[in-house]
Design a protein around this motif. Structure first.
Motif, PDB file in Angstrom:
ATOM      1  N   LYS A 159     -21.645  50.273 -35.535  1.00 15.29           N
ATOM      2  CA  LYS A 159     -20.573  49.405 -35.621  1.00 15.29           C
ATOM      3  C   LYS A 159     -21.420  47.956 -35.182  1.00 15.29           C
ATOM      4  CE  LYS A 159     -17.038  47.853 -32.412  1.00 15.29           C
ATOM      5  NZ  LYS A 159     -16.322  47.996 -31.194  1.00 15.29           N
ATOM      6  N   GLU A 160     -20.682  46.815 -35.754  1.00 15.35           N
ATOM      7  CA  GLU A 160     -21.353  45.402 -35.809  1.00 15.35           C
ATOM      8  C   GLU A 160     -20.940  44.790 -34.436  1.00 15.35           C
ATOM      9  OE1 GLU A 160     -21.771  44.070 -39.787  1.00 15.35           O
ATOM     10  OE2 GLU A 160     -23.764  44.666 -39.610  1.00 15.35           O
ATOM     11  N   VAL A 161     -21.653  44.435 -33.587  1.00 13.89           N
ATOM     12  CA  VAL A 161     -20.990  43.436 -32.704  1.00 13.89           C
ATOM     13  C   VAL A 161     -21.939  42.078 -32.591  1.00 13.89           C
ATOM     14  CG1 VAL A 161     -19.968  45.297 -31.310  1.00 13.89           C
ATOM     15  CG2 VAL A 161     -22.405  44.306 -30.692  1.00 13.89           C
ATOM     16  N   CYS A 162     -21.117  40.922 -32.333  1.00 16.24           N
ATOM     17  CA  CYS A 162     -21.693  39.726 -31.964  1.00 16.24           C
ATOM     18  C   CYS A 162     -22.209  39.641 -30.653  1.00 16.24           C
ATOM     19  CB  CYS A 162     -20.891  38.663 -32.655  1.00 16.24           C
ATOM     20  SG  CYS A 162     -20.615  38.625 -34.337  1.00 16.24           S
ATOM     21  N   LEU A 163     -23.257  39.017 -30.412  1.00 18.37           N
ATOM     22  CA  LEU A 163     -23.694  38.922 -29.195  1.00 18.37           C
ATOM     23  C   LEU A 163     -23.924  37.043 -28.823  1.00 18.37           C
ATOM     24  CD1 LEU A 163     -26.803  41.168 -28.963  1.00 18.37           C
ATOM     25  CD2 LEU A 163     -24.451  41.846 -28.629  1.00 18.37           C
ATOM     26  N   ASP A 164     -23.874  36.793 -27.557  1.00 25.23           N
ATOM     27  CA  ASP A 164     -23.794  35.277 -27.418  1.00 25.23           C
ATOM     28  C   ASP A 164     -25.250  35.065 -27.055  1.00 25.23           C
ATOM     29  OD1 ASP A 164     -23.701  32.931 -25.966  1.00 25.23           O
ATOM     30  OD2 ASP A 164     -22.523  33.486 -24.550  1.00 25.23           O
ATOM     31  N   PRO A 165     -25.823  34.024 -28.067  1.00 25.86           N
ATOM     32  CA  PRO A 165     -27.363  33.528 -28.236  1.00 25.86           C
ATOM     33  C   PRO A 165     -27.400  33.073 -26.669  1.00 25.86           C
ATOM     34  CG  PRO A 165     -26.135  32.817 -29.862  1.00 25.86           C
ATOM     35  CD  PRO A 165     -24.981  33.499 -29.233  1.00 25.86           C
ATOM     36  N   GLU A 166     -26.462  32.540 -25.880  1.00 26.47           N
ATOM     37  CA  GLU A 166     -26.899  31.820 -24.510  1.00 26.47           C
ATOM     38  C   GLU A 166     -26.754  32.779 -23.405  1.00 26.47           C
ATOM     39  OE1 GLU A 166     -24.659  28.149 -24.322  1.00 26.47           O
ATOM     40  OE2 GLU A 166     -25.539  27.438 -26.189  1.00 26.47           O
ATOM     41  N   ALA A 167     -26.439  33.901 -23.593  1.00 31.40           N
ATOM     42  CA  ALA A 167     -26.298  34.850 -22.551  1.00 31.40           C
ATOM     43  C   ALA A 167     -27.525  35.336 -22.277  1.00 31.40           C
ATOM     44  CB  ALA A 167     -25.478  36.304 -23.010  1.00 31.40           C
ATOM     45  N   PRO A 168     -28.034  35.260 -20.879  1.00 31.39           N
ATOM     46  CA  PRO A 168     -29.503  35.827 -20.516  1.00 31.39           C
ATOM     47  C   PRO A 168     -29.773  36.949 -20.967  1.00 31.39           C
ATOM     48  CG  PRO A 168     -28.305  34.466 -18.935  1.00 31.39           C
ATOM     49  CD  PRO A 168     -27.339  34.794 -19.756  1.00 31.39           C
ATOM     50  N   TRP A 169     -28.956  38.142 -20.847  1.00 34.29           N
ATOM     51  CA  TRP A 169     -29.296  39.381 -21.063  1.00 34.29           C
ATOM     52  C   TRP A 169     -29.844  39.474 -22.691  1.00 34.29           C
ATOM     53  CZ3 TRP A 169     -27.134  42.519 -24.705  1.00 34.29           C
ATOM     54  CH2 TRP A 169     -25.744  42.395 -24.951  1.00 34.29           C
ATOM     55  N   VAL A 170     -29.172  38.680 -23.425  1.00 37.79           N
ATOM     56  CA  VAL A 170     -29.230  38.713 -24.713  1.00 37.79           C
ATOM     57  C   VAL A 170     -30.711  38.362 -25.102  1.00 37.79           C
ATOM     58  CG1 VAL A 170     -28.726  37.813 -27.162  1.00 37.79           C
ATOM     59  CG2 VAL A 170     -27.018  38.405 -25.437  1.00 37.79           C
ATOM     60  N   LYS A 171     -31.241  37.343 -24.643  1.00 35.17           N
ATOM     61  CA  LYS A 171     -32.438  36.667 -25.006  1.00 35.17           C
ATOM     62  C   LYS A 171     -33.424  37.934 -24.228  1.00 35.17           C
ATOM     63  CE  LYS A 171     -30.966  32.256 -24.185  1.00 35.17           C
ATOM     64  NZ  LYS A 171     -31.275  30.906 -24.905  1.00 35.17           N
ATOM     65  N   ILE A 172     -33.238  38.287 -22.977  1.00 31.24           N
ATOM     66  CA  ILE A 172     -34.284  39.369 -22.361  1.00 31.24           C
ATOM     67  C   ILE A 172     -34.225  40.742 -23.251  1.00 31.24           C
ATOM     68  CG2 ILE A 172     -34.082  41.063 -20.440  1.00 31.24           C
ATOM     69  CD1 ILE A 172     -32.930  38.670 -18.822  1.00 31.24           C
ATOM     70  N   VAL A 173     -33.141  41.099 -23.703  1.00 37.29           N
ATOM     71  CA  VAL A 173     -33.115  42.152 -24.623  1.00 37.29           C
ATOM     72  C   VAL A 173     -33.886  41.909 -26.171  1.00 37.29           C
ATOM     73  CG1 VAL A 173     -31.829  43.692 -26.507  1.00 37.29           C
ATOM     74  CG2 VAL A 173     -30.978  43.356 -23.927  1.00 37.29           C
ATOM     75  N   ILE A 174     -33.586  40.870 -26.609  1.00 35.50           N
ATOM     76  CA  ILE A 174     -34.615  40.636 -27.878  1.00 35.50           C
ATOM     77  C   ILE A 174     -36.073  40.402 -27.319  1.00 35.50           C
ATOM     78  CG2 ILE A 174     -34.822  38.665 -29.434  1.00 35.50           C
ATOM     79  CD1 ILE A 174     -31.839  38.405 -29.511  1.00 35.50           C
ATOM     80  N   ASN A 175     -36.501  39.698 -26.402  1.00 35.66           N
ATOM     81  CA  ASN A 175     -37.681  39.482 -25.993  1.00 35.66           C
ATOM     82  C   ASN A 175     -38.392  40.897 -25.767  1.00 35.66           C
ATOM     83  OD1 ASN A 175     -38.750  36.828 -26.322  1.00 35.66           O
ATOM     84  ND2 ASN A 175     -36.893  36.370 -25.415  1.00 35.66           N
ATOM     85  N   ARG A 176     -37.487  41.826 -24.969  1.00 38.42           N
ATOM     86  CA  ARG A 176     -38.270  43.092 -24.821  1.00 38.42           C
ATOM     87  C   ARG A 176     -38.264  43.760 -25.961  1.00 38.42           C
ATOM     88  NH1 ARG A 176     -34.027  46.023 -21.760  1.00 38.42           N
ATOM     89  NH2 ARG A 176     -33.407  46.786 -23.830  1.00 38.42           N
ATOM     90  N   ILE A 177     -37.512  43.886 -26.982  1.00 39.43           N
ATOM     91  CA  ILE A 177     -37.785  44.545 -28.357  1.00 39.43           C
ATOM     92  C   ILE A 177     -39.131  43.794 -28.993  1.00 39.43           C
ATOM     93  CG2 ILE A 177     -37.050  44.749 -30.529  1.00 39.43           C
ATOM     94  CD1 ILE A 177     -34.120  44.715 -29.358  1.00 39.43           C
ATOM     95  N   LEU A 178     -39.252  42.464 -28.832  1.00 41.31           N
ATOM     96  CA  LEU A 178     -40.226  41.860 -29.404  1.00 41.31           C
ATOM     97  C   LEU A 178     -41.618  42.193 -28.657  1.00 41.31           C
ATOM     98  CD1 LEU A 178     -39.111  38.170 -29.936  1.00 41.31           C
ATOM     99  CD2 LEU A 178     -39.403  40.044 -31.745  1.00 41.31           C
TER     100      LEU A 178
END
Lengths: 76, 76
Positions: free
Chosen positions: A52-71
């Motif tokens: 399933k595809e879901v949109c995430l909020d670019p401004e949500a702190p957890w989203v930035k954390i998740v993306i940087n964790r993946i990086l």
């Protein structure tokens, strides 16, 4: 959380964003910078298992954390 | 810079990564966390105009900067 079908989009794809921190369920993340087609940066996560595809909020702190964790290549 | 076709991949998609800082040419970025199918985090950028897909190095400082700039919604 809602989005239109894939392909080259000439408008924003995200209508709602997921509020719950679903980082552990993410199979992949697509990041679309703001452009003339859609002013806002859009982040669309594909979920494991369901696909399933879901949109995430670019401004949500957890989203930035998740993306940087993946990086940083820390295993999901 | 090379990658295999799209879809659910059961192996790594990136063979080589783009060394030049091509942030300004990015239409969208796909980030695939490491998994049992591919140990490494993979970042696949789709370029504006050509639509060409290129792999980026998750460890390259410019890649992290570009992604975080997009997340901050600073216009490309």
């Amino acid at each position: 959380m809602s989005l239109t079908s894939v392909g080259v989009e000439l408008h924003c794809r995200c209508i709602m964003t997921e509020r719950r921190p679903i980082g552990r369920h993410i199979e992949k993340v697509e990041i679309i910078p703001g452009s003339s087609h859609c002013e806002e940066t859009e982040i669309i996560a594909t979920l494991k298992k369901t696909g399933k595809e879901v949109c995430l909020d670019p401004e949500a702190p957890w989203v930035k954390i998740v993306i940087n964790r993946i990086l940083s290549n820390r295993r999901r």
